[in-house]
Motif scaffolding. Structure first.
Motif, mmCIF file in Angstrom:
data_model
loop_
_atom_site.group_PDB
_atom_site.id
_atom_site.type_symbol
_atom_site.label_atom_id
_atom_site.label_comp_id
_atom_site.label_asym_id
_atom_site.label_seq_id
_atom_site.Cartn_x
_atom_site.Cartn_y
_atom_site.Cartn_z
ATOM 1 N N GLU A 157 1.508 10.595 -14.032
ATOM 2 C CA GLU A 157 1.089 11.468 -12.937
ATOM 3 C C GLU A 157 -0.085 10.853 -12.174
ATOM 4 O O GLU A 157 -0.139 10.899 -10.945
ATOM 5 N N ALA A 158 -1.027 10.265 -12.915
ATOM 6 C CA ALA A 158 -2.151 9.604 -12.256
ATOM 7 C C ALA A 158 -1.681 8.405 -11.445
ATOM 8 O O ALA A 158 -2.143 8.171 -10.321
ATOM 9 N N GLU A 159 -0.748 7.633 -12.002
ATOM 10 C CA GLU A 159 -0.206 6.476 -11.295
ATOM 11 C C GLU A 159 0.509 6.905 -10.017
ATOM 12 O O GLU A 159 0.350 6.300 -8.953
ATOM 13 N N ARG A 160 1.299 7.968 -10.104
ATOM 14 C CA ARG A 160 2.000 8.468 -8.925
ATOM 15 C C ARG A 160 1.008 8.941 -7.855
ATOM 16 O O ARG A 160 1.233 8.743 -6.661
ATOM 17 N N ALA A 161 -0.096 9.560 -8.287
ATOM 18 C CA ALA A 161 -1.099 10.015 -7.328
ATOM 19 C C ALA A 161 -1.699 8.833 -6.575
ATOM 20 O O ALA A 161 -1.894 8.878 -5.351
ATOM 21 N N VAL A 162 -1.980 7.749 -7.305
ATOM 22 C CA VAL A 162 -2.531 6.548 -6.657
ATOM 23 C C VAL A 162 -1.514 5.948 -5.693
ATOM 24 O O VAL A 162 -1.852 5.556 -4.563
ATOM 25 N N ARG A 163 -0.254 5.852 -6.124
ATOM 26 C CA ARG A 163 0.771 5.264 -5.250
ATOM 27 C C ARG A 163 1.032 6.138 -4.026
ATOM 28 O O ARG A 163 1.318 5.629 -2.938
ATOM 29 N N CYS A 164 0.922 7.460 -4.181
ATOM 30 C CA CYS A 164 1.096 8.349 -3.024
ATOM 31 C C CYS A 164 -0.002 8.123 -1.990
ATOM 32 O O CYS A 164 0.233 8.234 -0.783
ATOM 33 N N ARG A 165 -1.195 7.793 -2.465
ATOM 34 C CA ARG A 165 -2.267 7.479 -1.520
ATOM 35 C C ARG A 165 -1.904 6.237 -0.710
ATOM 36 O O ARG A 165 -2.101 6.190 0.502
ATOM 37 N N GLY A 166 -1.347 5.233 -1.386
ATOM 38 C CA GLY A 166 -0.896 4.045 -0.664
ATOM 39 C C GLY A 166 0.224 4.362 0.300
ATOM 40 O O GLY A 166 0.286 3.819 1.406
ATOM 41 N N LEU A 167 1.114 5.273 -0.099
ATOM 42 C CA LEU A 167 2.221 5.680 0.771
ATOM 43 C C LEU A 167 1.706 6.378 2.019
ATOM 44 O O LEU A 167 2.166 6.116 3.139
ATOM 45 N N GLY A 171 2.718 3.772 4.356
ATOM 46 C CA GLY A 171 4.149 3.888 4.163
ATOM 47 C C GLY A 171 4.587 3.217 2.870
ATOM 48 O O GLY A 171 3.764 2.873 2.011
ATOM 49 N N VAL A 172 5.891 3.008 2.727
ATOM 50 C CA VAL A 172 6.422 2.409 1.505
ATOM 51 C C VAL A 172 5.852 1.004 1.299
ATOM 52 O O VAL A 172 5.537 0.602 0.176
ATOM 53 N N GLU A 173 5.675 0.261 2.387
ATOM 54 C CA GLU A 173 5.112 -1.087 2.249
ATOM 55 C C GLU A 173 3.676 -1.021 1.749
ATOM 56 O O GLU A 173 3.237 -1.880 0.980
ATOM 57 N N GLY A 174 2.930 -0.004 2.174
ATOM 58 C CA GLY A 174 1.579 0.174 1.669
ATOM 59 C C GLY A 174 1.578 0.491 0.185
ATOM 60 O O GLY A 174 0.725 0.009 -0.568
ATOM 61 N N MET A 175 2.546 1.286 -0.244
ATOM 62 C CA MET A 175 2.673 1.599 -1.661
ATOM 63 C C MET A 175 3.014 0.347 -2.463
ATOM 64 O O MET A 175 2.429 0.078 -3.518
ATOM 65 N N LEU A 176 3.955 -0.450 -1.964
ATOM 66 C CA LEU A 176 4.351 -1.670 -2.672
ATOM 67 C C LEU A 176 3.215 -2.683 -2.728
ATOM 68 O O LEU A 176 3.118 -3.467 -3.673
ATOM 69 N N SER A 177 2.344 -2.654 -1.730
ATOM 70 C CA SER A 177 1.230 -3.617 -1.684
ATOM 71 C C SER A 177 0.190 -3.350 -2.760
ATOM 72 O O SER A 177 -0.599 -4.251 -3.094
ATOM 73 N N GLY A 178 0.163 -2.140 -3.299
ATOM 74 C CA GLY A 178 -0.880 -1.797 -4.254
ATOM 75 C C GLY A 178 -0.434 -1.716 -5.694
ATOM 76 O O GLY A 178 -1.114 -1.102 -6.517
ATOM 77 N N LEU A 179 0.696 -2.316 -6.020
ATOM 78 C CA LEU A 179 1.261 -2.163 -7.356
ATOM 79 C C LEU A 179 0.570 -2.988 -8.429
ATOM 80 O O LEU A 179 0.873 -2.840 -9.602
ATOM 81 N N GLY A 180 -0.345 -3.860 -8.038
ATOM 82 C CA GLY A 180 -1.101 -4.578 -9.048
ATOM 83 C C GLY A 180 -0.875 -6.072 -9.030
ATOM 84 O O GLY A 180 -0.033 -6.594 -8.294
ATOM 85 N N PRO A 181 -1.631 -6.791 -9.869
ATOM 86 C CA PRO A 181 -1.634 -8.260 -9.834
ATOM 87 C C PRO A 181 -0.323 -8.913 -10.234
ATOM 88 O O PRO A 181 -0.086 -10.072 -9.908
ATOM 89 N N MET A 182 0.546 -8.189 -10.932
ATOM 90 C CA MET A 182 1.820 -8.770 -11.350
ATOM 91 C C MET A 182 2.905 -8.636 -10.279
ATOM 92 O O MET A 182 3.991 -9.179 -10.434
ATOM 93 N N LEU A 183 2.593 -7.876 -9.208
ATOM 94 C CA LEU A 183 3.570 -7.665 -8.143
ATOM 95 C C LEU A 183 2.883 -7.906 -6.797
ATOM 96 O O LEU A 183 1.824 -7.342 -6.527
ATOM 97 N N ARG A 184 3.494 -8.738 -5.973
ATOM 98 C CA ARG A 184 2.903 -9.066 -4.672
ATOM 99 C C ARG A 184 3.926 -8.799 -3.574
ATOM 100 O O ARG A 184 5.039 -9.333 -3.602
ATOM 101 N N TRP A 185 3.514 -7.958 -2.618
ATOM 102 C CA TRP A 185 4.395 -7.630 -1.501
ATOM 103 C C TRP A 185 4.182 -8.617 -0.372
ATOM 104 O O TRP A 185 3.079 -8.736 0.176
ATOM 105 N N ARG A 186 5.232 -9.353 -0.031
ATOM 106 C CA ARG A 186 5.228 -10.253 1.122
ATOM 107 C C ARG A 186 6.476 -9.915 1.922
ATOM 108 O O ARG A 186 7.544 -10.465 1.672
#
Length: 334
Positions: A157-167, A171-186
């Motif tokens: 639930e806490a993780e979803r709250a953080v990702r919703c802030r990025g959304l 938008g979805v690209e903002g959410m994907l950009s904040g997923l952490g050091p193991m995932l990089r949105w390009r």
């Protein structure tokens, strides 16, 4: 590295799971038992899991049946984590039982070529053998995964709250950009760090979208199905990062925050950075739950954390002021 290719349709169909995936958590917890990495984050679980497995007579099942099929390696069979049963233990177990025998044979063969499969694995083509194996999985889940369901749900639930802030911000690209050091949105590709022994590969979503599943027991690299024809799912760690407050070699960097707040309160603030219940704060700081509750109240009164009720528990997360203080105290820039 895994490269996941998105189209506009895929971005529109990308979502974050609303609940933990119990079948995946079985797999990830079995991986935890095979590695010392991140043990600090699961210290209590390690202590209780081993005891529970002994008490319930599951040590032989663990050693001879479960660990050989779930190696912490570049591959384990996809049919053990059914794609269409994310978040539903009963459906996941039914799906494993219903796996076509040929698929079992094919995936066991891949396991054998990759790291070696147990000699008995071929018997899983038989319906009765799969039913017996699922019984073992249920017993293991009840012993060492089910007791952590509440805090796993709270962390998600806490993780979803953080990702919703990025959304909301991007938008979805903002959410994907904040997923952490193991995932990089390009854009339009999500680059996923994979184990060094795994070959680089590309996954084209083709309009199917992607289901992101935060995982409590996953540590390090995210995991996706080996078969690109299966529904796209990506399980990823909820950033269990080693706490600088618990690392003796970083005492000099931590001292300002500890001096300002006191060690227990500083650890509680750090725990809130990824969302924590009062019990989790207490465990992290090594204090009683009542003491952790008092520390949380002080942090909340100082507007450094915010608290929301989640079922019978409460979840503490950082406010912007708390996040700024934590970054400054640990010597981190924005």
């Amino acid at each position: 590295m895994l490269r996941i290719h998105f189209s506009d349709a895929d971005l529109a169909r990308t979502r974050i799971a609303t609940a933990p995936d119990p079948v995946w958590e079985i797999a990830a917890s079995l991986h935890r038992l095979q590695s010392r990495k991140g043990r600090w984050a699961y210290a209590e679980w390690y202590r209780t899991a081993r005891q529970q497995l002994r008490d319930k007579g599951l040590e032989r099942v663990l050693r001879n049946a479960l660990l050989p099929l779930y190696p912490r390696a570049a591959y384990f069979p996809d049919f053990l984590t059914p794609a269409h049963a994310v978040g539903d233990l009963a459906m996941g177990m039914e799906s494993i039982v219903a796996t076509p025998p040929q698929r079992v044979l094919d995936e066991v063969a891949i396991l054998d070529r990759t790291v070696g499969a147990p000699t008995w694995a071929g018997r899983l083509t038989r319906l009765e053998s799969r039913k017996e194996f699922v019984g073992m999985l249920r017993a293991y889940h009840d012993a060492v995964v089910a007791p952590y369901e509440e805090q796993t749900q709270a962390r998600i639930e806490a993780e979803r709250a953080v990702r919703c802030r990025g959304l909301l911000d991007g938008g979805v690209e903002g959410m994907l950009s904040g997923l952490g050091p193991m995932l990089r949105w390009r854009s339009p590709v999500l680059e996923v760090s994979y184990p060094k022994q795994a070959a680089d590969r590309d996954l084209y979503l083709g309009g199917r979208g992607l289901t992101l599943v935060p995982s409590y027991f996953n540590w390090g690299e995210p995991v996706a199905f080996a078969d690109p024809q299966l529904p796209p799912v990506l399980w990823y760690s909820m950033l269990h990062e080693p706490s600088p407050l618990d690392a003796p070699h970083e005492d000099a960097a931590d001292r300002p925050l500890i001096t300002l707040l006191g060690r227990a309160r500083a650890v509680a603030l750090r725990a809130a950075s990824t969302g924590a219940t009062t019990t989790e704060m207490a465990r992290a700081a090594g204090v009683s739950t009542s003491s952790a509750s008092r520390h949380a109240t002080a942090l909340r009164d100082a507007r450094l954390i915010t608290t929301v009720r989640h079922g019978p528990a409460v979840l503490h997360t950082l406010t912007p002021a708390g996040a700024s203080l934590l970054r400054a105290g640990l010597g981190k820039s924005r």
